[in-house]
Structure formats: C-alpha cells, structure tokens
Design an enzyme around this catalytic site. Structure first.
Site, PDB file in Angstrom:
ATOM      1  N   HIS A 119      85.614  -5.773 -55.428  1.00  0.00           N
ATOM      2  CA  HIS A 119      85.944  -6.343 -54.113  1.00  0.00           C
ATOM      3  C   HIS A 119      85.883  -7.862 -54.096  1.00  0.00           C
ATOM      4  O   HIS A 119      86.128  -8.472 -53.045  1.00  0.00           O
ATOM      5  CB  HIS A 119      84.997  -5.791 -53.048  1.00  0.00           C
ATOM      6  CG  HIS A 119      85.074  -4.315 -52.864  1.00  0.00           C
ATOM      7  ND1 HIS A 119      86.258  -3.640 -52.678  1.00  0.00           N
ATOM      8  CD2 HIS A 119      84.090  -3.360 -52.854  1.00  0.00           C
ATOM      9  CE1 HIS A 119      86.014  -2.343 -52.551  1.00  0.00           C
ATOM     10  NE2 HIS A 119      84.711  -2.152 -52.663  1.00  0.00           N
ATOM     11  N   ASP A 156      86.572   4.318 -58.568  1.00  0.00           N
ATOM     12  CA  ASP A 156      85.623   4.161 -57.471  1.00  0.00           C
ATOM     13  C   ASP A 156      86.299   4.648 -56.186  1.00  0.00           C
ATOM     14  O   ASP A 156      87.516   4.511 -56.040  1.00  0.00           O
ATOM     15  CB  ASP A 156      85.240   2.685 -57.353  1.00  0.00           C
ATOM     16  CG  ASP A 156      84.100   2.430 -56.396  1.00  0.00           C
ATOM     17  OD1 ASP A 156      82.971   2.238 -56.876  1.00  0.00           O
ATOM     18  OD2 ASP A 156      84.344   2.401 -55.173  1.00  0.00           O
ATOM     19  N   ASP A 233      80.860   7.406 -56.308  1.00  0.00           N
ATOM     20  CA  ASP A 233      80.863   7.513 -54.856  1.00  0.00           C
ATOM     21  C   ASP A 233      81.971   8.431 -54.341  1.00  0.00           C
ATOM     22  O   ASP A 233      82.169   8.558 -53.133  1.00  0.00           O
ATOM     23  CB  ASP A 233      80.935   6.138 -54.185  1.00  0.00           C
ATOM     24  CG  ASP A 233      81.863   5.166 -54.884  1.00  0.00           C
ATOM     25  OD1 ASP A 233      82.661   5.605 -55.725  1.00  0.00           O
ATOM     26  OD2 ASP A 233      81.797   3.957 -54.580  1.00  0.00           O
TER      27      ASP A 233
END
Length: 308
Positions: A119, A156, A233
């Site tokens: 990110h 992810d 996740d």
C-alpha cells in the site's frame, strides 16, 4: 535447504495497547519453524541502502520519514506512530525482501518472514506500509543478470494499490493482484492483471478463478522471476479479510503458485504478507502453509533449476 529470511526486529517496535497490527506473529512464526526442525536455513538481513529506496519513492517523503518530520496526518494514514525503532525495522524489512530476491536467484526459492508492504505509494504510505518492498525488490531483481521481466503475484486479500501505481510506468514489472473487491483500499489503480473476488469467496471458487489465470499470465508474460505475496488475510477467520478460504485452501493456493513456477523454472522470492487476528498465535498455522508448500516443491524446483 530452503532459505528463510528473518530478523528479531520484525516484532520489536512500540505500538499502542490494542493496536490492530499483529506485531508478534513474526517472532511466533520464527519460533514455530525453529521447533519443527525443517530443512531450512535462516538468513538475517541488513538495513536497505537509501539509494534503492529513492529509486522507487519520492526522496523528500523518504527524508521526512527517516527524520521523523512527516506530518501527523500522513503518519495516521500509515497507521503507526513514528519511532526510531519503526524506521530501523522498516529499513531492515526492505533489506530482507531484497535479500530474499538474492537467495531465490541462488537457490530457486526463498521466503521472507515478513514483507508485502504493497500500500506504499510514491510519496505517501498507507495501511501499515511505509515503503513498498515488493516494488523495491522487483527493481533490484531487474539489476541482476538474466532478469528482464519480473512478475509480482499479490494474493493478499487487499488490492496492491501502491504496487500497481508504482509499476504503471515499468513495462518490465508485471503486477497481478488477486483480492476482495469490496475491501481496502477504496481506490484501486489498475494492475497489469486484476482478479477482484466477491465477499465470502471459498476455496474452490478462489482456486478455479485464480490458478487458470495464473497459467495464462505466466504463459503470456514469461517472467524471469516471480515475487509472491502470500497473504493469509484471505482466511475465513481473518479480522480484516472478508474472503472465506480454509487453511487447506491457503495451502492449495501456495502450492499452486510454487508448483507452476517450478514447472516453468522461474525463481520465486516469497513474502508472507498480511494476516490479522486478535490472537497472534492463530495466524501461525496459516503462514506455515507457505513454508510447507515450499518444502513440498523445493527439491524438484532445485533440480529443475540446476538442470537448466
């Protein structure tokens, strides 16, 4: 022996009580892997040099972070309070992902027991990411002999927005993001290839959508190296995920990526990526799936690389 890159500093910087970031999972995973006595070799990284960071990020942003002068609103977007130990930890993790690239080029496969800070953008950080280690590692890989194209396979659960934006002007870096379509971040710049999946996607639907598309991507782009973000996740119990993979589904995903790269004789530098749970111990069996998948495929992977 499978190279695993780790440093104790990964779980050693101050966070407020009750912070969402699972800081202790890195230490717990390292201790678990030590106890299992697997055929692995642990490697400890050093801090990344400033010049490789400036090659990817705005030097003014980098200086503000290193000096502790980044405006508070921008630190809040990252999600961490500034500290010298946070910066040292971040620089060490960058060094770890580039070391993972070096070890993968030497042995065919290496795994970083942190990483996946996708990110982080050119001049700002976000979502617990200060610097984009995936992009920095990809640029580093391209300086090595015989590496002309790198593919970042990002599994992810969150879209790799920083990586997509940073790589948009680099045709030699292919970005492939597989993520939950209704999850952070709200703005998702286009990767080379995006696979957004609906909330609640389970094992069979995930694997049926992802693995054939990975086959096509490898055939079309013919990367000389893959950097793999194996975030867990995606698990059904993850606090921030919204997908519904089981532990076995995560193993099948990881094994699918590694076996395909092995079949194409593509070296893989993997990072463990995200995974969020109030009880950090609950994440360890999930991250362990990547190492177990790697050991399953590592002997054939090494043999195929040596024969090439």
């Amino acid at each position: 022996m499978l190279p695993l890159i780790y440093h104790p500093i990964y779980s050693d910087f101050p966070l407020p009580e009750g912070h969402r970031y699972p800081l202790q999972k890195y230490r717990l995973l390292f201790e678990r892997l030590q106890a299992l006595a697997l055929p692995v070799a642990f490697c400890q990284p050093t801090t990344a040099q400033r010049e490789i960071i400036d090659a990817v990020h705005d030097p003014a942003y980098v200086s503000q972070l290193l000096e502790g002068s980044l405006p508070l609103v921008k630190m809040r977007r990252i999600g961490f309070p500034w500290s010298e130990s946070l910066i040292k930890r971040s620089l060490t993790s960058l060094g770890g992902t580039t070391l993972t690239v070096d070890q993968a080029l030497r042995t065919g496969l290496a795994i970083h027991l942190t990483g996946g800070y996708h990110h982080a953008h050119y001049d700002f950080g976000s979502g617990f990411c200060l610097f984009n280690d995936l992009m920095i590692a990809a640029r580093h890989a391209l300086t090595q002999p015989g590496i002309e194209t790198v593919m970042i396979v990002d599994c992810d659960v969150h879209h790799g927005d920083g990586t997509a934006a940073l790589a948009s002007s680099h045709p030699d870096i292919v970005t492939f993001s597989v993520h939950c379509e209704k999850n952070f971040p709200s703005r998702k710049p286009a990767s080379t290839l995006d696979l957004p999946l609906p909330i609640g996607t389970q094992d069979s639907d995930y694997l049926d959508a992802f693995l054939p598309l990975l086959d096509l991507a490898l055939a079309q782009h013919r990367p000389d190296m893959v950097i793999y973000d194996a975030g867990v996740d995606v698990h059904t119990d993850d606090a921030l995920g919204y997908l519904s993979l089981t532990t076995e589904g995560i193993f099948q995903r990881d094994a699918g990526v590694l076996s395909r790269c092995a079949a194409h004789q593509i070296p893989v530098a993997a990072v463990i990526g995200g995974g969020y749970h109030d009880t950090h111990e609950q994440l360890i069996p999930l991250h362990e799936q990547l190492i177990q998948a790697a050991i399953t495929h590592f002997p054939d992977f090494s043999a195929s690389l040596e024969a090439s």
